[in-house]
Design a protein around this motif. Structure first.
Motif, PDB file in Angstrom:
ATOM      1  N   HIS A 186       0.814  -1.210   0.000  1.00 26.30           N
ATOM      2  CA  HIS A 186       0.000   0.000   0.000  1.00 26.30           C
ATOM      3  C   HIS A 186       0.856   1.273   0.000  1.00 26.30           C
ATOM      4  O   HIS A 186       0.319   2.367   0.091  1.00 26.30           O
ATOM      5  CB  HIS A 186      -0.947   0.011   1.208  1.00 26.30           C
ATOM      6  N   ILE A 187       2.175   1.112  -0.104  1.00 25.36           N
ATOM      7  CA  ILE A 187       3.062   2.275  -0.208  1.00 25.36           C
ATOM      8  C   ILE A 187       3.386   2.492  -1.685  1.00 25.36           C
ATOM      9  O   ILE A 187       3.904   1.597  -2.356  1.00 25.36           O
ATOM     10  CB  ILE A 187       4.360   2.061   0.586  1.00 25.36           C
ATOM     11  N   SER A 188       3.089   3.667  -2.191  1.00 20.90           N
ATOM     12  CA  SER A 188       3.459   4.014  -3.563  1.00 20.90           C
ATOM     13  C   SER A 188       4.849   4.654  -3.551  1.00 20.90           C
ATOM     14  O   SER A 188       5.220   5.327  -2.593  1.00 20.90           O
ATOM     15  CB  SER A 188       2.439   4.975  -4.186  1.00 20.90           C
ATOM     16  N   ILE A 189       5.610   4.430  -4.613  1.00 14.62           N
ATOM     17  CA  ILE A 189       7.021   4.822  -4.642  1.00 14.62           C
ATOM     18  C   ILE A 189       7.281   5.776  -5.793  1.00 14.62           C
ATOM     19  O   ILE A 189       6.868   5.540  -6.931  1.00 14.62           O
ATOM     20  CB  ILE A 189       7.925   3.580  -4.777  1.00 14.62           C
ATOM     21  N   SER A 190       7.991   6.868  -5.484  1.00 13.66           N
ATOM     22  CA  SER A 190       8.429   7.834  -6.493  1.00 13.66           C
ATOM     23  C   SER A 190       9.910   8.085  -6.280  1.00 13.66           C
ATOM     24  O   SER A 190      10.321   8.524  -5.201  1.00 13.66           O
ATOM     25  CB  SER A 190       7.639   9.136  -6.364  1.00 13.66           C
ATOM     26  N   MET A 191      10.734   7.787  -7.299  1.00  4.64           N
ATOM     27  CA  MET A 191      12.182   7.908  -7.162  1.00  4.64           C
ATOM     28  C   MET A 191      12.753   8.798  -8.259  1.00  4.64           C
ATOM     29  O   MET A 191      12.437   8.609  -9.431  1.00  4.64           O
ATOM     30  CB  MET A 191      12.848   6.532  -7.215  1.00  4.64           C
ATOM     31  N   LYS A 192      13.585   9.748  -7.878  1.00  5.76           N
ATOM     32  CA  LYS A 192      14.312  10.576  -8.820  1.00  5.76           C
ATOM     33  C   LYS A 192      15.762  10.091  -8.866  1.00  5.76           C
ATOM     34  O   LYS A 192      16.395   9.946  -7.831  1.00  5.76           O
ATOM     35  CB  LYS A 192      14.290  12.047  -8.397  1.00  5.76           C
ATOM     36  N   VAL A 193      16.270   9.849 -10.074  1.00 13.00           N
ATOM     37  CA  VAL A 193      17.659   9.423 -10.236  1.00 13.00           C
ATOM     38  C   VAL A 193      18.473  10.621 -10.717  1.00 13.00           C
ATOM     39  O   VAL A 193      18.217  11.154 -11.801  1.00 13.00           O
ATOM     40  CB  VAL A 193      17.767   8.258 -11.238  1.00 13.00           C
ATOM     41  N   MET A 194      19.451  11.045  -9.913  1.00 14.72           N
ATOM     42  CA  MET A 194      20.263  12.216 -10.247  1.00 14.72           C
ATOM     43  C   MET A 194      21.543  12.170  -9.438  1.00 14.72           C
ATOM     44  O   MET A 194      21.748  11.254  -8.624  1.00 14.72           O
ATOM     45  CB  MET A 194      19.486  13.503  -9.979  1.00 14.72           C
ATOM     46  N   ASN A 195      22.417  13.150  -9.650  1.00 14.49           N
ATOM     47  CA  ASN A 195      23.693  13.103  -8.951  1.00 14.49           C
ATOM     48  C   ASN A 195      23.542  13.601  -7.507  1.00 14.49           C
ATOM     49  O   ASN A 195      22.522  14.163  -7.125  1.00 14.49           O
ATOM     50  CB  ASN A 195      24.783  13.878  -9.706  1.00 14.49           C
ATOM     51  N   THR A 196      24.596  13.387  -6.725  1.00 16.18           N
ATOM     52  CA  THR A 196      24.537  13.689  -5.297  1.00 16.18           C
ATOM     53  C   THR A 196      24.251  15.159  -5.028  1.00 16.18           C
ATOM     54  O   THR A 196      23.462  15.503  -4.142  1.00 16.18           O
ATOM     55  CB  THR A 196      25.858  13.276  -4.628  1.00 16.18           C
ATOM     56  N   ALA A 197      24.886  16.057  -5.790  1.00 10.57           N
ATOM     57  CA  ALA A 197      24.676  17.491  -5.589  1.00 10.57           C
ATOM     58  C   ALA A 197      23.211  17.866  -5.803  1.00 10.57           C
ATOM     59  O   ALA A 197      22.645  18.667  -5.037  1.00 10.57           O
ATOM     60  CB  ALA A 197      25.573  18.289  -6.530  1.00 10.57           C
ATOM     61  N   GLN A 198      22.586  17.289  -6.817  1.00 10.95           N
ATOM     62  CA  GLN A 198      21.174  17.583  -7.082  1.00 10.95           C
ATOM     63  C   GLN A 198      20.276  17.043  -5.972  1.00 10.95           C
ATOM     64  O   GLN A 198      19.302  17.686  -5.573  1.00 10.95           O
ATOM     65  CB  GLN A 198      20.768  16.981  -8.423  1.00 10.95           C
ATOM     66  N   ILE A 199      20.610  15.851  -5.472  1.00 15.12           N
ATOM     67  CA  ILE A 199      19.833  15.268  -4.375  1.00 15.12           C
ATOM     68  C   ILE A 199      19.900  16.170  -3.154  1.00 15.12           C
ATOM     69  O   ILE A 199      18.871  16.474  -2.525  1.00 15.12           O
ATOM     70  CB  ILE A 199      20.349  13.862  -4.041  1.00 15.12           C
ATOM     71  N   MET A 200      21.097  16.619  -2.802  1.00 17.76           N
ATOM     72  CA  MET A 200      21.259  17.473  -1.629  1.00 17.76           C
ATOM     73  C   MET A 200      20.499  18.785  -1.807  1.00 17.76           C
ATOM     74  O   MET A 200      19.861  19.283  -0.866  1.00 17.76           O
ATOM     75  CB  MET A 200      22.741  17.723  -1.374  1.00 17.76           C
ATOM     76  N   GLU A 201      20.548  19.346  -2.992  1.00 14.82           N
ATOM     77  CA  GLU A 201      19.840  20.600  -3.251  1.00 14.82           C
ATOM     78  C   GLU A 201      18.335  20.429  -3.071  1.00 14.82           C
ATOM     79  O   GLU A 201      17.667  21.280  -2.470  1.00 14.82           O
ATOM     80  CB  GLU A 201      20.147  21.091  -4.670  1.00 14.82           C
ATOM     81  N   GLU A 202      17.787  19.322  -3.573  1.00 11.99           N
ATOM     82  CA  GLU A 202      16.346  19.108  -3.457  1.00 11.99           C
ATOM     83  C   GLU A 202      15.930  18.811  -2.011  1.00 11.99           C
ATOM     84  O   GLU A 202      14.833  19.174  -1.587  1.00 11.99           O
ATOM     85  CB  GLU A 202      15.904  17.985  -4.391  1.00 11.99           C
ATOM     86  N   ILE A 203      16.812  18.169  -1.251  1.00 13.92           N
ATOM     87  CA  ILE A 203      16.517  17.942   0.166  1.00 13.92           C
ATOM     88  C   ILE A 203      16.502  19.272   0.911  1.00 13.92           C
ATOM     89  O   ILE A 203      15.595  19.550   1.704  1.00 13.92           O
ATOM     90  CB  ILE A 203      17.535  16.968   0.787  1.00 13.92           C
ATOM     91  N   VAL A 204      17.507  20.098   0.675  1.00 10.20           N
ATOM     92  CA  VAL A 204      17.585  21.404   1.338  1.00 10.20           C
ATOM     93  C   VAL A 204      16.374  22.265   0.985  1.00 10.20           C
ATOM     94  O   VAL A 204      15.846  23.001   1.829  1.00 10.20           O
ATOM     95  CB  VAL A 204      18.899  22.123   0.958  1.00 10.20           C
ATOM     96  N   ASN A 205      15.901  22.154  -0.252  1.00  8.43           N
ATOM     97  CA  ASN A 205      14.754  22.939  -0.701  1.00  8.43           C
ATOM     98  C   ASN A 205      13.416  22.253  -0.429  1.00  8.43           C
ATOM     99  O   ASN A 205      12.370  22.699  -0.908  1.00  8.43           O
ATOM    100  CB  ASN A 205      14.873  23.230  -2.201  1.00  8.43           C
ATOM    101  N   HIS A 206      13.462  21.121   0.321  1.00  5.81           N
ATOM    102  CA  HIS A 206      12.259  20.409   0.764  1.00  5.81           C
ATOM    103  C   HIS A 206      11.443  19.845  -0.389  1.00  5.81           C
ATOM    104  O   HIS A 206      10.229  19.678  -0.288  1.00  5.81           O
ATOM    105  CB  HIS A 206      11.390  21.328   1.631  1.00  5.81           C
ATOM    106  N   GLN A 207      12.140  19.496  -1.481  1.00  9.40           N
ATOM    107  CA  GLN A 207      11.483  18.823  -2.590  1.00  9.40           C
ATOM    108  C   GLN A 207      11.600  17.308  -2.463  1.00  9.40           C
ATOM    109  O   GLN A 207      10.866  16.566  -3.121  1.00  9.40           O
ATOM    110  CB  GLN A 207      12.090  19.299  -3.913  1.00  9.40           C
ATOM    111  N   LEU A 208      12.539  16.848  -1.633  1.00 10.98           N
ATOM    112  CA  LEU A 208      12.711  15.432  -1.325  1.00 10.98           C
ATOM    113  C   LEU A 208      12.828  15.262   0.182  1.00 10.98           C
ATOM    114  O   LEU A 208      13.400  16.118   0.865  1.00 10.98           O
ATOM    115  CB  LEU A 208      13.977  14.868  -1.985  1.00 10.98           C
ATOM    116  N   ASN A 209      12.328  14.132   0.692  1.00 11.89           N
ATOM    117  CA  ASN A 209      12.500  13.832   2.110  1.00 11.89           C
ATOM    118  C   ASN A 209      13.905  13.340   2.423  1.00 11.89           C
ATOM    119  O   ASN A 209      14.500  13.729   3.432  1.00 11.89           O
ATOM    120  CB  ASN A 209      11.495  12.759   2.546  1.00 11.89           C
ATOM    121  N   PHE A 210      14.419  12.453   1.556  1.00 14.61           N
ATOM    122  CA  PHE A 210      15.738  11.887   1.808  1.00 14.61           C
ATOM    123  C   PHE A 210      16.321  11.377   0.501  1.00 14.61           C
ATOM    124  O   PHE A 210      15.646  11.315  -0.532  1.00 14.61           O
ATOM    125  CB  PHE A 210      15.668  10.758   2.843  1.00 14.61           C
ATOM    126  N   GLY A 211      17.604  11.016   0.547  1.00 14.65           N
ATOM    127  CA  GLY A 211      18.267  10.489  -0.631  1.00 14.65           C
ATOM    128  C   GLY A 211      19.198   9.353  -0.279  1.00 14.65           C
ATOM    129  O   GLY A 211      19.548   9.146   0.892  1.00 14.65           O
TER     130      GLY A 211
END
Length: 303
Positions: free
Chosen positions: A121-146
């Motif tokens: 019952h858990i739906s999954i959404s994954m973004k594949v990108m480099n580490t710098a992009q992951i950190m940027e999206e986490i800081v900007n609250h677009q991702l929960n974790f990476g």
């Protein structure tokens, strides 16, 4: 009025982020609501916790004394979620994460199936990108974790090892080393290399181990640098050079006989994969459950 965790979490986030507006954005609250909760906490203790006279919020002596207790309360909630996640078989929700290239393209696809069978019952959404992009999206609250392939230093990030991996030497099926059962590192260094780009997690692990073996990286015959593991594999298969990649990323090519994995005597390219998220953040239970799944299961049965 009783002391509650919600107020401690808000206070900690304001102190960490340096302003009420930044904390409001991080907590998905309005700024007046954040201010009101901090004021309620100050009323409870009967003292000022934050100085608002400068552009950046500063802690009072009482605020500095409260910070470690607020941090411990956040850690306690995280630990509670982690330990209770094993009982949440009927858990519902959305799992949203970012994954660096090797993890997202070759590791997680093999793990999301078994995870989905346990938690349908858990739906999954994954973004594949480099580490710098992951950190940027986490800081900007677009991702929960990476999930990333190499450790990073960031003052606002919590980082934890959650999976193990190992790089292996790969060569094309017609390469002079293809029939070897084991090779010497000095012999490997005589051949042209096709490598991932500078700064990639795979490249960093390879370089660290070679330096530890007293290899002069400047003497490597690097004929090509490519931006993905898939491109590296294709170049090796075409005979353009040899490389080091995650063992999990070449299962298909090895099974078909297109690429050979060759062990190097006394050399192991072991590494960890890491989860990262904001220190001030509390992950949704779906994310906590997934990270517990990665830490506690024997993942080799799927990889």
């Amino acid at each position: 009025m009783a002391l509650n965790f919600h107020q401690l979490h808000i206070f900690y986030t304001v102190a960490e982020r340096g302003s009420f507006s930044a904390a409001a954005q991080a907590l998905h609250m309005t700024q007046p609501a954040v201010t009101m909760q901090v004021q309620s906490l100050e009323d409870y203790f009967g003292t000022k916790l934050l100085l608002r006279s400068t552009k950046r919020i500063e802690l009072t002596e009482a605020g500095r004394a409260l910070m470690p207790f607020a941090q411990r309360s956040i850690d306690l909630i995280r630990d509670t979620d982690m330990h209770m996640s094993k009982f949440t078989k009927q858990l519902k929700g959305r799992l949203q994460l970012g994954a660096s290239l090797t993890i997202g393209e070759y590791i997680l696809p093999r793990l999301l199936g078994p995870f989905g069978q346990e938690y349908p019952h858990i739906s999954i959404s994954m973004k594949v990108m480099n580490t710098a992009q992951i950190m940027e999206e986490i800081v900007n609250h677009q991702l929960n974790f990476g999930l990333i392939e190499a450790p990073v230093n960031h003052p606002d990030m919590h980082m934890e090892a959650v999976m193990s991996d190992e790089l292996q030497l790969i060569v094309g099926k017609n390469h002079p080393l293809a029939d070897a059962t084991i090779v010497e590192l000095e012999d490997v260094m005589n051949y042209p290399f096709v490598l991932r780009e500078q700064g990639s997690g795979t490249r960093l692990v390879m370089e660290d181990e070679l330096r530890a073996k007293n290899i002069d990286l400047a003497q490597m015959k690097i004929v090509m640098e490519l931006g993905s593991t898939g491109a590296v594999k294709s170049a090796v298969e075409a005979g353009l050079g040899i490389s080091f990649v995650s063992s999990s990323s070449v299962k298909h090519e090895v099974a078909l006989g297109l690429i050979k994995k060759i062990p190097i005597r006394d050399v192991r390219f072991k590494r960890q994969f890491y989860s990262i998220f904001l220190k001030s953040a509390l992950l949704p239970i779906s994310a906590v459950t997934f990270l517990s799944f990665l830490r506690e299961r024997d993942l080799r049965q799927w990889l």
